[in-house]
Scaffold this motif. Structure first.
Motif, PDB file in Angstrom:
ATOM      1  N   ARG A 152      -3.374  77.274 169.975  1.00  0.00           N
ATOM      2  CA  ARG A 152      -3.446  75.810 170.133  1.00  0.00           C
ATOM      3  C   ARG A 152      -4.757  75.269 169.578  1.00  0.00           C
ATOM      4  O   ARG A 152      -4.846  74.118 169.191  1.00  0.00           O
ATOM      5  CB  ARG A 152      -3.275  75.454 171.601  1.00  0.00           C
ATOM      6  N   ILE A 153      -5.782  76.119 169.590  1.00  0.00           N
ATOM      7  CA  ILE A 153      -7.064  75.743 168.960  1.00  0.00           C
ATOM      8  C   ILE A 153      -7.565  76.953 168.176  1.00  0.00           C
ATOM      9  O   ILE A 153      -7.467  78.089 168.651  1.00  0.00           O
ATOM     10  CB  ILE A 153      -8.128  75.323 170.009  1.00  0.00           C
ATOM     11  N   ASP A 154      -8.052  76.732 166.971  1.00  0.00           N
ATOM     12  CA  ASP A 154      -8.723  77.779 166.195  1.00  0.00           C
ATOM     13  C   ASP A 154     -10.074  77.230 165.753  1.00  0.00           C
ATOM     14  O   ASP A 154     -10.249  76.011 165.654  1.00  0.00           O
ATOM     15  CB  ASP A 154      -7.912  78.112 164.931  1.00  0.00           C
ATOM     16  N   THR A 155     -10.989  78.135 165.476  1.00  0.00           N
ATOM     17  CA  THR A 155     -12.267  77.698 164.904  1.00  0.00           C
ATOM     18  C   THR A 155     -12.271  78.074 163.422  1.00  0.00           C
ATOM     19  O   THR A 155     -12.097  79.247 163.079  1.00  0.00           O
ATOM     20  CB  THR A 155     -13.445  78.372 165.643  1.00  0.00           C
ATOM     21  N   VAL A 156     -12.390  77.060 162.577  1.00  0.00           N
ATOM     22  CA  VAL A 156     -12.392  77.289 161.122  1.00  0.00           C
ATOM     23  C   VAL A 156     -13.634  76.602 160.548  1.00  0.00           C
ATOM     24  O   VAL A 156     -13.894  75.428 160.866  1.00  0.00           O
ATOM     25  CB  VAL A 156     -11.114  76.698 160.467  1.00  0.00           C
ATOM     26  N   ASN A 157     -14.353  77.312 159.725  1.00  0.00           N
ATOM     27  CA  ASN A 157     -15.614  76.799 159.143  1.00  0.00           C
ATOM     28  C   ASN A 157     -16.535  76.256 160.250  1.00  0.00           C
ATOM     29  O   ASN A 157     -17.203  75.235 160.071  1.00  0.00           O
ATOM     30  CB  ASN A 157     -15.355  75.687 158.120  1.00  0.00           C
ATOM     31  N   GLY A 158     -16.501  76.884 161.421  1.00  0.00           N
ATOM     32  CA  GLY A 158     -17.371  76.470 162.526  1.00  0.00           C
ATOM     33  C   GLY A 158     -16.875  75.246 163.284  1.00  0.00           C
ATOM     34  O   GLY A 158     -17.564  74.729 164.172  1.00  0.00           O
ATOM     35  N   LEU A 159     -15.678  74.750 162.968  1.00  0.00           N
ATOM     36  CA  LEU A 159     -15.161  73.550 163.638  1.00  0.00           C
ATOM     37  C   LEU A 159     -13.889  73.887 164.412  1.00  0.00           C
ATOM     38  O   LEU A 159     -13.031  74.634 163.918  1.00  0.00           O
ATOM     39  CB  LEU A 159     -14.838  72.467 162.597  1.00  0.00           C
TER      40      LEU A 159
END
Ligand code: NQM
Length: 355
Positions: free
Chosen positions: A183-190
């Protein structure tokens, strides 16, 4: 090929485009794309040598044909004509241009208007995603009724209503509703939610981008740091969402969210993907509203969830609100619907400058 082809210029929802019969347009893709780029005047910021309006929202095409599939009336292929690149893309669907497909199909005799009733249902196979939409068009005495009193935000004048219903649009291009399973991922620190309920979207909090999310679209488009962050994020998310290299694709859409200010469930600003939408796309709004209904997505602390199994979700955007109705029983989405309008603007022959 003659350099002139019969077409109808229509407003569909908050977009505008040319509607063609499939039999009228070259079947060879290279020839077709050359013709369309010439007709729209692309590539050129102003599209001055063509009919395009210098904005992705007015540089769109619908190609429509009678369907041989069981239980389907017509087939609709959407093409995005790039404004400043020589690019014709079929990698996304468009729910706004979809609003004109029912009226166009009736006008061109692909669908017979219902007799004795004031509306005609048109079942549309959306070729870009292989999914079905049902449009209800107001008709009288065998003709489409365009004039009416329905207003949608982003269009200043009323027209007759065209409800659009979608039965199963999850994973339209990514294969599943939540392409990573998270439901949430962290991509490029966001932190982001990547979701596809009709349109692949990357949802991100305005506060994480150091903006309020209520800025005018022009201000956001001028923010080069923001645009670079969003584009880098989009390119990374494209791979993660099973869309591959999205450098030359118009998906995923980048939706920036913040708290609503006018009673909606959430407020949005959406990059589609390089210009900021003056409202929000239809399937984009369905995808964002869906994220709001699921627990533990990036929207969790920001959005409010409507009560009941039939959720009326008002998504705020730069020109008002778009209302989506989602059937959400036992935490499962069974259908989504939206009210649009459309208008016939011009019917004739469009010309390319090809020899
Ligand atoms: O999301 C713009 C539009 C769209 C697409 C875009 C659309 C949709 O407003 O279904 O309607 O996101 O490129 O026409």
């Amino acid at each position: 090929m003659s350099n002139g082809i019969s077409a109808m210029w229509m407003r569909g929802g908050t977009s505008k485009g040319l509607y063609f019969l499939k039999d009228d347009i070259p079947s060879n893709k290279t020839e077709r794309d050359k013709f369309l780029l010439s007709v729209f005047g692309s590539p050129d910021k102003l599209q001055i040598n063509g009919v395009g309006g210098g904005n992705p929202l007015t540089s769109k095409v619908a190609i429509v044909s009678k369907s041989k599939k069981p239980n389907v009336d017509v087939e609709y292929l959407f093409l995005q004509i790039s404004v400043d690149e020589a690019l014709v893309s079929n990698t996304q669907n468009c729910g706004n241009i979809l609003a004109g497909v029912g009226p166009f199909s009736i006008e061109r005799g692909l669908v017979k208007p219902s007799e004795g009733q004031d509306e005609t249902k048109v079942k549309i196979f959306m070729e870009n995603t292989g999914q079905i939409a049902i449009a209800t068009v107001q008709t009288k005495n065998s003709s489409v009724v365009y004039n009416g009193s329905t207003l949608i935000d982003g269009v200043p004048r009323p027209s007759s209503p065209i409800p659009l219903e979608f039965l199963n649009i999850a994973g339209s291009l990514c294969g599943s509703l939540l392409p990573t399973g998270n439901r949430i991922d962290t991509v490029n620190g966001l932190d982001v939610t990547m979701i596809d309920n009709g349109m692949p979207c990357v949802i991100i909090k305005a506060s994480d981008l150091k903006i309020t999310g209520h800025e005018d679209t022009e201000i956001l488009e001028k923010n080069s740091e923001l645009r670079k962050t969003l584009e880098d994020l989009r390119l990374s998310c494209g791979h993660i969402m099973n869309l591959g290299d999205v450098t030359k694709k118009t998906v995923p859409k980048m939706t920036i969210i913040s708290k609503s200010k006018a009673g909606g469930i959430i407020n949005t600003r959406t990059f589609i993907p390089h210009r900021c939408h003056s409202s929000i796309g239809v399937f984009g709004a369905v995808s964002v509203a869906t994220a709001c209904l699921l627990d533990r997505t990036i929207t969790a602390e920001i959005s409010s969830v409507p009560k009941g199994d039939t959720k009326i979700c008002s998504v705020e955007h730069p020109s008002g609100q778009t209302q989506i109705v989602i059937d959400f029983k036992d935490k499962k989405i069974s259908s989504a619907a939206i009210l649009r309008t459309a208008r016939k603007l011009f019917d004739g022959i469009v010309f390319s400058d090809l020899n």
